[in-house]
Scaffold this motif. Structure first.
Motif, PDB file in Angstrom:
ATOM      1  N   ARG A 192      -8.078   3.778  -4.144  1.00  0.00           N
ATOM      2  CA  ARG A 192      -6.724   4.302  -3.807  1.00  0.00           C
ATOM      3  C   ARG A 192      -6.349   4.387  -2.446  1.00  0.00           C
ATOM      4  O   ARG A 192      -5.073   4.514  -2.084  1.00  0.00           O
ATOM      5  CB  ARG A 192      -6.583   5.734  -4.579  1.00  0.00           C
TER       6      ARG A 192
ATOM      7  N   ARG B 112      -8.006  -5.407   0.791  1.00  0.00           N
ATOM      8  CA  ARG B 112      -7.771  -6.105  -0.194  1.00  0.00           C
ATOM      9  C   ARG B 112      -6.595  -7.061  -0.341  1.00  0.00           C
ATOM     10  O   ARG B 112      -6.849  -8.308  -0.414  1.00  0.00           O
ATOM     11  CB  ARG B 112      -7.762  -5.372  -1.686  1.00  0.00           C
ATOM     12  N   ALA B 113      -5.483  -6.585   0.137  1.00  0.00           N
ATOM     13  CA  ALA B 113      -4.290  -7.445   0.274  1.00  0.00           C
ATOM     14  C   ALA B 113      -4.420  -8.410   1.469  1.00  0.00           C
ATOM     15  O   ALA B 113      -4.221  -9.683   1.439  1.00  0.00           O
ATOM     16  CB  ALA B 113      -3.200  -6.737   0.744  1.00  0.00           C
TER      17      ALA B 113
ATOM     18  N   THR C 235      -8.289   0.714   1.933  1.00  0.00           N
ATOM     19  CA  THR C 235      -8.977  -0.362   1.119  1.00  0.00           C
ATOM     20  C   THR C 235      -7.970  -1.055   0.297  1.00  0.00           C
ATOM     21  O   THR C 235      -8.118  -2.584   0.237  1.00  0.00           O
ATOM     22  CB  THR C 235      -9.552   0.465  -0.248  1.00  0.00           C
ATOM     23  N   LEU C 236      -6.743  -0.596   0.139  1.00  0.00           N
ATOM     24  CA  LEU C 236      -5.626  -1.442  -0.601  1.00  0.00           C
ATOM     25  C   LEU C 236      -5.281  -2.409   0.450  1.00  0.00           C
ATOM     26  O   LEU C 236      -4.845  -3.622   0.264  1.00  0.00           O
ATOM     27  CB  LEU C 236      -4.286  -0.713  -0.852  1.00  0.00           C
TER      28      LEU C 236
ATOM     29  N   LYS D 112     -14.297  -3.259 -10.835  1.00  0.00           N
ATOM     30  CA  LYS D 112     -14.004  -2.354  -9.615  1.00  0.00           C
ATOM     31  C   LYS D 112     -14.369  -1.261  -9.517  1.00  0.00           C
ATOM     32  O   LYS D 112     -14.788  -0.655 -10.552  1.00  0.00           O
ATOM     33  CB  LYS D 112     -12.231  -2.302  -9.754  1.00  0.00           C
TER      34      LYS D 112
ATOM     35  N   THR E  82     -14.312   2.256  -8.452  1.00  0.00           N
ATOM     36  CA  THR E  82     -13.101   3.302  -8.015  1.00  0.00           C
ATOM     37  C   THR E  82     -13.535   4.673  -8.083  1.00  0.00           C
ATOM     38  O   THR E  82     -13.021   5.836  -8.527  1.00  0.00           O
ATOM     39  CB  THR E  82     -12.339   3.221  -9.103  1.00  0.00           C
TER      40      THR E  82
ATOM     41  N   GLN F 247       1.286   3.506  -5.616  1.00  0.00           N
ATOM     42  CA  GLN F 247       0.078   4.256  -4.795  1.00  0.00           C
ATOM     43  C   GLN F 247       0.578   5.409  -4.512  1.00  0.00           C
ATOM     44  O   GLN F 247      -0.407   6.406  -4.428  1.00  0.00           O
ATOM     45  CB  GLN F 247       0.054   2.998  -3.589  1.00  0.00           C
TER      46      GLN F 247
ATOM     47  N   ALA G 103       0.884  -1.186  -0.101  1.00  0.00           N
ATOM     48  CA  ALA G 103      -0.203   0.088   0.013  1.00  0.00           C
ATOM     49  C   ALA G 103       0.874   1.075  -0.067  1.00  0.00           C
ATOM     50  O   ALA G 103       0.229   2.415  -0.332  1.00  0.00           O
ATOM     51  CB  ALA G 103      -1.040   0.165   1.236  1.00  0.00           C
TER      52      ALA G 103
END
Length: 530
Positions: free
Chosen positions: A287, A295-296, A291-292, A279, A281, A141, A136
């Motif tokens: 971004r 997701r990860a 959220t990143l 997605k 967005t 990013q 992230a």
């Protein structure tokens, strides 16, 4: 019977506290650090803490360095010794051996109600969180965050222009920390978790107020020194006493509730994306760091639980708001003391024919980089960090000698003292001179900080994960505001002092510390010479 039960409930924590304190004193008396030279304790209970608060951390350190050299021990709370040294090998060993040295319990007691986020997690828990969060903060990013930085920088610019127009004046007086605090709060809200604080244009919402109550104000844990965290660290059972933690419980409840709502919403969106293959967005969603992270985390078989993810919201706030806003305030202070540097910086920034620079364009300015380096050298927002030995160990020193430390012994990383050491930086080490970075001293190559051989972001496994985020954010704000305005001090520089009572080194007006942080500056629109 009821009174006896109540008395027992009150007496139990007190007895545990007394027992723990006595055990600590026995261990302290046996510490090998006692063999080192150092100042005697001013108090058997407070050690030298009250002396440091009275004199100032830097003044006390300078005094002791002059008397005992650059390696000594000094008693802190409960008369327990802490090792002070600017020895680069010793400091690097501490930072790179997290299995031997951890963050002290008092830090977690002061802010740990935010949860075991990346700041406070240790061992395997910290390694897992860092591994999941690293992507992230990658270059891609950071590039996507730059428009957010630009947008908010222009909002500050427009507010000041509006104030100038309303006043029908060429110059206005601005309290810079106020605006830097609000703009960095808005930025970390959007970039951190797609949340609109909108503090530049309003008084803030519930989440912003909750965070602010932890970070600023008379009784906030980051705003002043109190004995409470030390007592909680000594005997964690005291957290059960409402009288010691009542000021933290309300903001903690708000942060947890809103944080969990955000996490649930992000999870739902992610699962919806997976099922639809599309997605979502809109806005800054997709971004933002949260959220990143989610997701990860959901794609990782060894993922974090919701409590750990929620704790990162507080981590983003502490690391991405308070420290950055303070760093920006001090940068303006430095540029007001060195008007030649302010002029040179403005001339460099005006060579770019755009109001919205990219991350790569911001990185291309050498003098802008020097200004940021010099600010974080001289005015590092976090001026000291501490570690505690979790086992008996031996600390290697640069000259080949070593120092023995026992489990529980404290180690002081004197960030400010290292960044202003005259033996390294010269007799002008306390002056704001960005030009010194054109040819930095060779000695700093031994300082293993994660950025610019400085300790501002520390080093090792606990180095600040978002340091590049902070650097780009600072450069964006400086780019917009220095190009548009000229800044001068309202009062003499010596009347601006930094607080010694807080985690973060904030600027105050001498004699008005009770009014909170302040740095009044004159601001006027820059008009180029014809």
């Amino acid at each position: 019977m009821f009174w006896l039960l109540s008395l027992g409930l009150l007496a139990t924590p007190l007895l545990i506290l007394i027992f723990t304190f006595v055990k600590l004193q026995i261990r302290s008396a046996r510490s090998p650090l006692r063999k080192l030279p150092g100042p005697p304790a001013k108090s058997w209970f407070y050690g030298n803490v009250t002396y440091i608060l009275e004199k100032g951390q830097s003044v006390a350190w300078d005094e002791w360095v002059a008397t005992y050299g650059k390696t000594f021990q000094y008693p802190l709370m409960f008369n327990y010794p802490s090792l002070f040294t600017t020895d680069p090998r010793a400091i690097n060993h501490v930072l790179t051996h997290s299995d031997e040295f951890e963050k002290p319990p008092v830090g977690k007691a002061a802010l740990g109600l935010l949860g075991d986020g990346l700041i406070f997690a240790e061992g395997e828990r910290h390694r897992k969180q860092r591994r999941i969060m690293n992507p992230a903060f990658g270059p891609g990013q950071l590039r996507s965050f730059t428009p957010i930085f630009n947008q908010k920088a222009h909002e500050v610019e427009n507010i000041w222009l509006s104030q100038l127009n309303e006043a029908q004046a060429d110059v206005i007086k601005v309290d810079v920390p106020n605006y830097m605090g609000r703009v960095t709060l808005d930025i970390i809200g959007l970039a951190g978790f797609d949340y609109k604080f909108d503090s530049l244009h309003s008084k803030g919402d519930e989440l912003g107020i909750a965070f602010s109550s932890l970070a600023s104000g008379g009784n906030a844990p980051m705003a002043r020194w109190t004995i409470t965290p030390h007592l909680l660290a000594l005997a964690p059972i005291l957290t059960k006493l409402p009288c010691l933690t009542r000021r933290l419980r309300k903001p903690k409840a708000a942060i947890d509730r809103i944080g969990n709502e955000l996490i649930a919403e992000r999870k739902s969106t992610f699962l919806r994306e997976q099922s639809s293959g599309v997605k979502e967005t809109s806005g800054t969603y997709g971004r933002d760091l949260l959220t990143l992270l989610i997701r990860a985390n959901l794609q990782d078989p060894d993922c974090m639980n919701d409590s750990d993810v929620c704790a990162q919201i507080g981590t983003f706030f502490i690391a991405g708001h308070e420290t950055t806003s303070t760093a920006m305030s001090w940068t303006f202070f430095g540029l007001c003391q060195n008007l030649g540097a302010q002029k040179r910086l403005r001339e460099e920034l005006l060579t770019l024919d755009t109001d919205d620079p990219t991350m790569d364009e911001l990185k291309s300015f050498p003098y802008l980089d020097m200004v940021v380096r010099e600010s974080l050298r001289l005015y590092s927002p976090v001026f000291v960090s501490r570690r505690v030995a979790v086992k008996d160990t031996v600390l290697p020193m640069r000259d080949g000698s070593s120092i023995s430390m026992s489990e529980g012994d404290s180690f002081t990383i004197p960030i400010y003292a290292m960044n202003t050491d005259k033996d390294i930086w010269g007799d002008d080490s306390l002056e704001f001179k960005p030009e010194r970075w054109e040819s930095p001293p060779e000695a700093i190559s031994e300082h293993h900080g994660v950025w610019a051989n400085l300790m501002a972001f520390l080093g090792g496994s606990h180095a600040c994960i978002g340091y590049q985020f902070t650097i780009i954010e600072m450069k964006c704000l400086l780019f917009a505001l220095i190009r548009k305005f000229e800044f001068e001090l309202v009062i003499p520089a010596e009347d601006i002092v930094w607080g010694n009572h807080a985690v973060v080194r904030r600027p105050f007006v001498k004699g008005e510390e009770q009014d909170g942080q302040k740095l009044p500056l004159y601001v006027k629109v820059y008009v180029p010479d014809l």
